[in-house]
Structure formats: C-alpha cells, structure tokens
Design a protein around this motif. Structure first.
Motif, PDB file in Angstrom:
ATOM      1  N   VAL A   1       0.690  -1.576  -0.319  1.00 52.86           N
ATOM      2  CA  VAL A   1      -0.113  -0.051  -0.229  1.00 52.86           C
ATOM      3  C   VAL A   1       1.136   1.061  -0.271  1.00 52.86           C
ATOM      4  O   VAL A   1       0.254   1.991  -0.402  1.00 52.86           O
ATOM      5  N   CYS A   2       2.033   1.428   0.419  1.00 52.04           N
ATOM      6  CA  CYS A   2       2.674   2.172   0.356  1.00 52.04           C
ATOM      7  C   CYS A   2       3.509   2.380  -0.713  1.00 52.04           C
ATOM      8  O   CYS A   2       4.130   3.214  -0.827  1.00 52.04           O
ATOM      9  N   ARG A   3       3.487   1.760  -1.879  1.00 50.09           N
ATOM     10  CA  ARG A   3       3.975   2.048  -3.112  1.00 50.09           C
ATOM     11  C   ARG A   3       2.832   1.694  -3.987  1.00 50.09           C
ATOM     12  O   ARG A   3       3.245   1.854  -5.052  1.00 50.09           O
ATOM     13  N   GLY A   4       1.815   1.565  -2.937  1.00 50.18           N
ATOM     14  CA  GLY A   4       0.943   2.183  -4.540  1.00 50.18           C
ATOM     15  C   GLY A   4       0.089   0.626  -5.169  1.00 50.18           C
ATOM     16  O   GLY A   4      -0.346   0.583  -6.273  1.00 50.18           O
ATOM     17  N   GLN A   5       0.830  -0.596  -4.344  1.00 50.14           N
ATOM     18  CA  GLN A   5       0.155  -1.990  -5.210  1.00 50.14           C
ATOM     19  C   GLN A   5      -0.583  -2.104  -4.776  1.00 50.14           C
ATOM     20  O   GLN A   5      -0.861  -3.614  -5.103  1.00 50.14           O
ATOM     21  N   TYR A   6      -1.031  -2.577  -4.129  1.00 50.87           N
ATOM     22  CA  TYR A   6      -2.508  -3.333  -3.135  1.00 50.87           C
ATOM     23  C   TYR A   6      -3.671  -2.788  -4.020  1.00 50.87           C
ATOM     24  O   TYR A   6      -3.785  -1.884  -4.222  1.00 50.87           O
ATOM     25  N   GLN A   7      -4.662  -3.620  -3.138  1.00 51.03           N
ATOM     26  CA  GLN A   7      -5.564  -3.192  -4.142  1.00 51.03           C
ATOM     27  C   GLN A   7      -6.945  -2.089  -3.627  1.00 51.03           C
ATOM     28  O   GLN A   7      -7.461  -1.909  -4.384  1.00 51.03           O
ATOM     29  N   GLU A   8      -6.311  -2.194  -2.275  1.00 54.31           N
ATOM     30  CA  GLU A   8      -6.451  -1.157  -1.424  1.00 54.31           C
ATOM     31  C   GLU A   8      -5.729   0.271  -1.268  1.00 54.31           C
ATOM     32  O   GLU A   8      -4.837   0.455  -1.307  1.00 54.31           O
ATOM     33  N   LYS A   9      -6.026   1.485  -2.174  1.00 55.45           N
ATOM     34  CA  LYS A   9      -5.708   3.145  -2.345  1.00 55.45           C
ATOM     35  C   LYS A   9      -5.547   4.027  -1.428  1.00 55.45           C
ATOM     36  O   LYS A   9      -6.905   4.566  -2.536  1.00 55.45           O
ATOM     37  N   PRO A  10      -5.849   3.797  -0.914  1.00 55.86           N
ATOM     38  CA  PRO A  10      -5.836   5.350   0.446  1.00 55.86           C
ATOM     39  C   PRO A  10      -5.387   6.196  -0.023  1.00 55.86           C
ATOM     40  O   PRO A  10      -4.384   6.221  -0.707  1.00 55.86           O
ATOM     41  N   SER A  11      -5.830   7.131  -0.166  1.00 51.23           N
ATOM     42  CA  SER A  11      -5.062   8.938  -0.441  1.00 51.23           C
ATOM     43  C   SER A  11      -3.866   8.928   0.168  1.00 51.23           C
ATOM     44  O   SER A  11      -4.649   8.837   1.307  1.00 51.23           O
ATOM     45  N   VAL A  12      -2.987  10.045  -0.384  1.00 44.96           N
ATOM     46  CA  VAL A  12      -1.822  10.393   0.536  1.00 44.96           C
ATOM     47  C   VAL A  12      -2.595  11.528   1.132  1.00 44.96           C
ATOM     48  O   VAL A  12      -3.184  12.447   0.433  1.00 44.96           O
ATOM     49  N   PRO A  13      -1.957  12.280   2.384  1.00 45.50           N
ATOM     50  CA  PRO A  13      -1.408  11.375   3.005  1.00 45.50           C
ATOM     51  C   PRO A  13      -1.977  10.191   3.753  1.00 45.50           C
ATOM     52  O   PRO A  13      -3.161  10.345   4.112  1.00 45.50           O
ATOM     53  N   PHE A  14      -1.238   9.134   4.240  1.00 47.38           N
ATOM     54  CA  PHE A  14      -2.148   8.080   5.326  1.00 47.38           C
ATOM     55  C   PHE A  14      -1.404   7.301   6.375  1.00 47.38           C
ATOM     56  O   PHE A  14      -0.167   7.453   6.146  1.00 47.38           O
ATOM     57  N   VAL A  15      -1.988   6.845   6.820  1.00 51.76           N
ATOM     58  CA  VAL A  15      -0.734   6.294   8.437  1.00 51.76           C
ATOM     59  C   VAL A  15      -1.529   4.512   7.746  1.00 51.76           C
ATOM     60  O   VAL A  15      -1.859   3.700   7.659  1.00 51.76           O
ATOM     61  N   PRO A  16       0.049   3.835   7.816  1.00 54.91           N
ATOM     62  CA  PRO A  16      -0.194   2.777   7.572  1.00 54.91           C
ATOM     63  C   PRO A  16      -0.394   1.992   8.472  1.00 54.91           C
ATOM     64  O   PRO A  16      -0.487   2.167   9.669  1.00 54.91           O
ATOM     65  N   GLY A  17      -0.754   0.096   8.602  1.00 58.68           N
ATOM     66  CA  GLY A  17      -1.312  -0.545   9.482  1.00 58.68           C
ATOM     67  C   GLY A  17      -1.835  -1.104   9.376  1.00 58.68           C
ATOM     68  O   GLY A  17      -3.539  -0.554  10.356  1.00 58.68           O
ATOM     69  N   MET A  18      -2.486  -2.215  10.251  1.00 52.76           N
ATOM     70  CA  MET A  18      -3.707  -2.849   9.732  1.00 52.76           C
ATOM     71  C   MET A  18      -4.230  -3.816  11.090  1.00 52.76           C
ATOM     72  O   MET A  18      -4.862  -3.666  11.291  1.00 52.76           O
ATOM     73  N   GLU A  19      -3.070  -4.169  11.596  1.00 50.88           N
ATOM     74  CA  GLU A  19      -3.027  -4.694  12.711  1.00 50.88           C
ATOM     75  C   GLU A  19      -2.539  -4.729  13.869  1.00 50.88           C
ATOM     76  O   GLU A  19      -1.277  -3.737  13.610  1.00 50.88           O
ATOM     77  N   PHE A  20      -3.087  -4.331  14.811  1.00 56.11           N
ATOM     78  CA  PHE A  20      -2.408  -3.572  16.579  1.00 56.11           C
ATOM     79  C   PHE A  20      -3.036  -4.292  18.072  1.00 56.11           C
ATOM     80  O   PHE A  20      -4.134  -4.578  17.748  1.00 56.11           O
ATOM     81  N   SER A  21      -2.173  -4.194  18.928  1.00 53.86           N
ATOM     82  CA  SER A  21      -2.618  -4.438  20.326  1.00 53.86           C
ATOM     83  C   SER A  21      -2.266  -3.373  21.052  1.00 53.86           C
ATOM     84  O   SER A  21      -1.024  -2.345  21.077  1.00 53.86           O
ATOM     85  N   GLY A  22      -3.662  -3.424  22.202  1.00 51.15           N
ATOM     86  CA  GLY A  22      -3.233  -1.950  23.135  1.00 51.15           C
ATOM     87  C   GLY A  22      -3.792  -2.294  24.345  1.00 51.15           C
ATOM     88  O   GLY A  22      -4.441  -3.079  24.477  1.00 51.15           O
ATOM     89  N   VAL A  23      -4.220  -1.212  24.721  1.00 48.28           N
ATOM     90  CA  VAL A  23      -5.331  -0.970  26.099  1.00 48.28           C
ATOM     91  C   VAL A  23      -5.946   0.325  25.955  1.00 48.28           C
ATOM     92  O   VAL A  23      -6.096   1.063  24.767  1.00 48.28           O
ATOM     93  N   VAL A  24      -7.398   0.093  25.892  1.00 49.97           N
ATOM     94  CA  VAL A  24      -8.049   0.910  25.655  1.00 49.97           C
ATOM     95  C   VAL A  24      -8.408   1.898  26.417  1.00 49.97           C
ATOM     96  O   VAL A  24      -8.369   2.703  27.295  1.00 49.97           O
TER      97      VAL A  24
END
Length: 499
Positions: free
Chosen positions: A228-251
C-alpha cells in the motif's frame, strides 16, 4: 435570563460565605477551562490549515466572556441555587450540591422543562455519581475543596458538572480520565508513495458513539503495508495516510454506544491503515479482548496472519488431521502462521517451500516436517520425492506465477489449492484441464473482505486465534521489534511505539 430575573426579584445578596465564594470562583475557572479546551479542539479540527497558535486568543476571549456571564448572575443550578424564598429545604439536602444525597423518604426537586421544549438530559442514572460517564462504568472521585484542579483530573469534571450540569452540553463536561483534550500523538505517515515514512504529530479527533480510542502498544507490519505504501495494493488510500492494519493495546476512551469493551481492557484490533501510531480509533466491532495468558506482543501478530491462516485451512480447504499441506512462501508472516495452525492445531503434515536455504531452515525450526527450496529445481519433482505419486492433499500458495502452477500439479486426487496472494509479482493463468483431470478445487481467500460480507466468519477466525493461543497451541513468531523512529520503511516485523 431567568436566573438573573429571579435573583433581582429577591433583592438579597448571595449568602454562601467566603469559603463558598472561593469554591464558586474555582468552579468558574474549571468550567472556563473545559469550555476553552473544547472550543480550541473543535476549531482545530474544522480549520486544519490555520495555525493553532493564532486561535488561542479567540478561545481565551470566549472563556473570559463565559466567566463574565456566570459571574454576572446567570442561574447555575446547584451553586447559586433558587432564590431564597423558593429554595427547597429538608433533611436530605446538603449545603454542598456535589455532596447532596436524598434521603429514603424525600425526592429531590427537579427543575421542569422550559415552555415549548424538552429539558436537556445528561444521561444520568440513579445511583451514579455526578459527572460519571454514560453507563456508570467509572465512578468519579468526590470533589475536594481545591481552587483549581490540574487538566484531566476527574475532579475537574465533577466540579464542572456540579457547576453547570444544566447549562452546558454533556459532551463539554465529560472527558476521559487522564486524557487532555487536544494532546497530539505521533504517527508514521506515508506522505508520498514509494518514499520513506515521516514521523509526525497528529491531532486527535473525537470518538464517535460506536468507536473506541486505543493506546497502541504493538503494531504488526505486514506485506500489505509494503504494497500500500508503494501504491500496489488492491486498496489505495489517498495520501497522506498512516499504514498499519493490526495492533494491540489498551482502551483509552469509548464512545457513548460502546458496550463490548471498557477503558483499561487489553485488546487486539483491525483498522483501515491507521494503526502505525501511538493512538488508534476504530469501530468496536473490530476489537477483541486479549486473554490474560497472551502477551500484547504475541496478540499483535494474530489478526492478519493467523486470521488468514485459520480461514484458509479450516473454512476454505477444510484440512483434516493426517493430511499433507504444501505451503509456499513458508518463511513469510502468513506462511509461518499457516504452518503453525496446520501442524499444532489441525494435526496435519506440512511441506514448507521457500526461496532460500536460510528460509527453509527457519520453516523447519517452526514445525515443518520437510522443506523444499524451489529456486534450485522443480517444485513438483521435489514434492513427488517426498510424498510419492499421490501428491499433497492441500496447497496454500502466496507466490503466484510458476510456483502456483507447480503447486497445482502437485495436488493429489480431489486436492484443494488456496490462493492467498502473489508475492512473486506474477499472476498465473489457470489451466482448467488440470482441475478436470484430478477433480481438484482451486479457490481464493481475501480475508479482509469477510469483515463486510460475512462478519460472523471474520470474527470467529480471530476468536479462534486467541483461543488457540491461550491454550498454548500456537507459537506466534516475531522477526524484529522496532521503535517508531526506526519504522521509516515497512517490512515483515512488529513495531512497538512504546520502546
């Protein structure tokens, strides 16, 4: 203003003494503080291109005018109270409005609605402390007689609510404990495709009723982030954007309609490319609680890789115990997850196929029974030497091109092949005669699409991953852990914003 008119009719001075006077002034300061911060945040969101420093005098002027209105005699229920002749009396009322506790035999007086419109509702519930959030999930500490409380202190919220719980909207008075309105957080921003990520300060936005704000501890970095940061993914968010699809943390904060998680819960979640930051806002349906036996680092790896692996093997290929599974790109994040699930959960035999001897060695260490380096010869012939003419029952391919065709030809009678991606860069044309000769089945899997088309299957894959990990069946593998400043480019690893 009705409050001023009633005060003028009585022609009596305010009689709550010097101590009450100072508390009243302190409450005005806190109320103005909440008002200024809320106004500043709203204007910053609306006018992103305007320098925030230029807006500060305007908001302080608003706050000063607000204090002037209150000090001029605006009726504030609970502090100035009703005029002396109409003020309720009785054993159940205290001199301090935030400490009022109605007795069992007395019902406290409620101001009725103005003529022509309904009375404003703060969402208060019986038995819930004044100033507590909707749902009563967190109690507000009782007010202590201090003149000014620090920002974010629960006492600020309690005092402000006590001062003007009828005159200001609820959203202005209720803030999450420990969260200062307008505090910026850092994020890895893709400002231009095919360029290094930039670390920037991002202004937070308010959570919507169904959303949750999470303090991100770990963010998994996947091959899809690279694409996605190279523009080669099937989903193409408009720049600027923050990558990252999965995460762990505290609410950190929950919306008014959230009922699946609460503040302080450890969670994993999915987001639409905005998780590589210190904070992340996502829908409550995209969060799952982490069991105590699972660490935050292990949990961050589960959503994309293990969710894909579980759906590919259990839902699509329906692997049975004792069957043989061929996994291409076996040393990648998804390949390692597929081997882990097939070997330790489904009790299948795994043949790992990779592009180098080093990768084959890693695959063997992670549970594969055999390995093949498909850059040194025919994958079909190497598989035949391992399992004989019968072939493998299931093949899971993430490379595409010639490797996919070799894996297809390696299938046994009524075998199944699942396509997960094209890491090699080439998309092969499927010779359908191969499907006919052996009665084999070729299928694809786009795991993320299940979230919209079949949410129950999508959610079950993540719940199963957490359950398997809690039971000790899975061993998530982390290649590397980086600080946020080191995450200039994406790779198959895990990023931790806290270290």
């Amino acid at each position: 203003m009705p409050g001023v008119k009633r005060a003028l009719r009585t022609r009596k001075p305010i009689g709550f003494g010097l101590t009450g006077y100072w508390k009243y002034l302190g409450s005005l300061v806190v109320t103005a503080q909440v008002y200024c911060e809320r106004s500043y945040k709203r204007e910053t969101v609306r006018n992103k291109n305007r320098a925030p420093a230029m807006q500060i005098p305007k908001h302080f002027a608003r706050g000063a005018f607000f204090i002037f209105l209150l000090a001029s005699g605006l009726h504030v229920q609970g502090i100035l109270g009703e005029p002396e002749a109409r003020r309720p009396r009785g054993p159940g009322l205290s001199a301090r409005p935030w400490q009022q506790t109605p007795s069992a035999t007395q019902t406290p007086r409620r101001s009725g609605p103005r003529r022509g419109r309904a009375a404003p509702s703060l969402g208060l519930q019986p038995g819930r402390p004044l100033g507590a959030p909707r749902g009563g999930s967190r109690a507000v500490p009782p007010f202590l007689p201090s003149l000014v409380t620090p920002p974010g202190d629960p006492r600020s919220r309690a005092m402000a609510a006590a001062v003007c719980r009828r005159r200001l909207p609820w959203a202005w008075l209720c803030r999450s404990a420990g969260q200062e309105v307008g505090r910026h957080y850092r994020a890895a921003v893709c400002a231009e495709l095919k360029q290094p990520l930039a670390i920037r300060d991002v202004a937070p936005r308010p959570v919507r009723p169904h959303e949750v704000r999470v303090d991100v501890y770990f963010c998994g970095v996947n091959f899809a982030d690279n694409l996605v940061c190279r523009g080669q993914y099937q989903e193409k968010p408009s720049v600027p954007f923050v990558p990252g699809m999965e995460f762990s943390g505290v609410v950190l904060e929950t919306g008014a309609d959230v009922n699946t998680v609460k503040e302080g819960d450890r969670v994993i979640g999915m987001s639409s490319f905005n998780a590589m930051a210190e904070e992340c806002i996502t829908d409550q349906k995209s969060l799952w609680k982490i069991p105590e036996e699972v660490s935050l680092q292990e949990a961050a790896i589960l959503p994309v890789s293990y969710g894909t692996a579980i759906l590919a093997l259990e839902h699509r290929a329906r692997v049975q115990p004792g069957e043989t599974v061929l996994v291409t790109a076996a040393a990648g994040a998804t390949g390692l997850a597929v081997m882990d699930v097939a070997t330790n959960v489904l009790q299948a035999k795994v043949i790992a196929a990779a592009g180098s001897d080093e990768k084959c060695k890693l695959a063997m260490q992670r549970g594969a029974q055999s390995s093949v380096n498909y850059t040194q010869g025919s994958l079909k012939e190497a598989v035949r030497k391992l399992v004989g003419e019968g072939g493998v029952n299931v093949a899971v391919d993430m490379v595409g091109g010639d490797v996919f065709l070799e894996a297809l030809r390696s299938l046994a009678w009524e075998g199944r092949i699942v396509v997960l991606g094209f890491a090699g860069g080439n998309i092969a044309s499927l010779p359908t005669n191969l499907l006919l000769l052996k009665n084999v089945c070729a299928m694809g899997l786009y795991w993320g699409r299940y979230k919209g088309h079949n949410p129950s299957v999508f959610s079950k894959s993540l719940s199963s991953a957490l359950q398997y990990c809690q039971q000790g069946h899975l061993r998530p593998y982390t290649g590397s852990v980086f600080k946020l400043e080191e995450r200039r480019s994406c790779g198959l690893t895990t990023w931790n914003p806290a270290i």
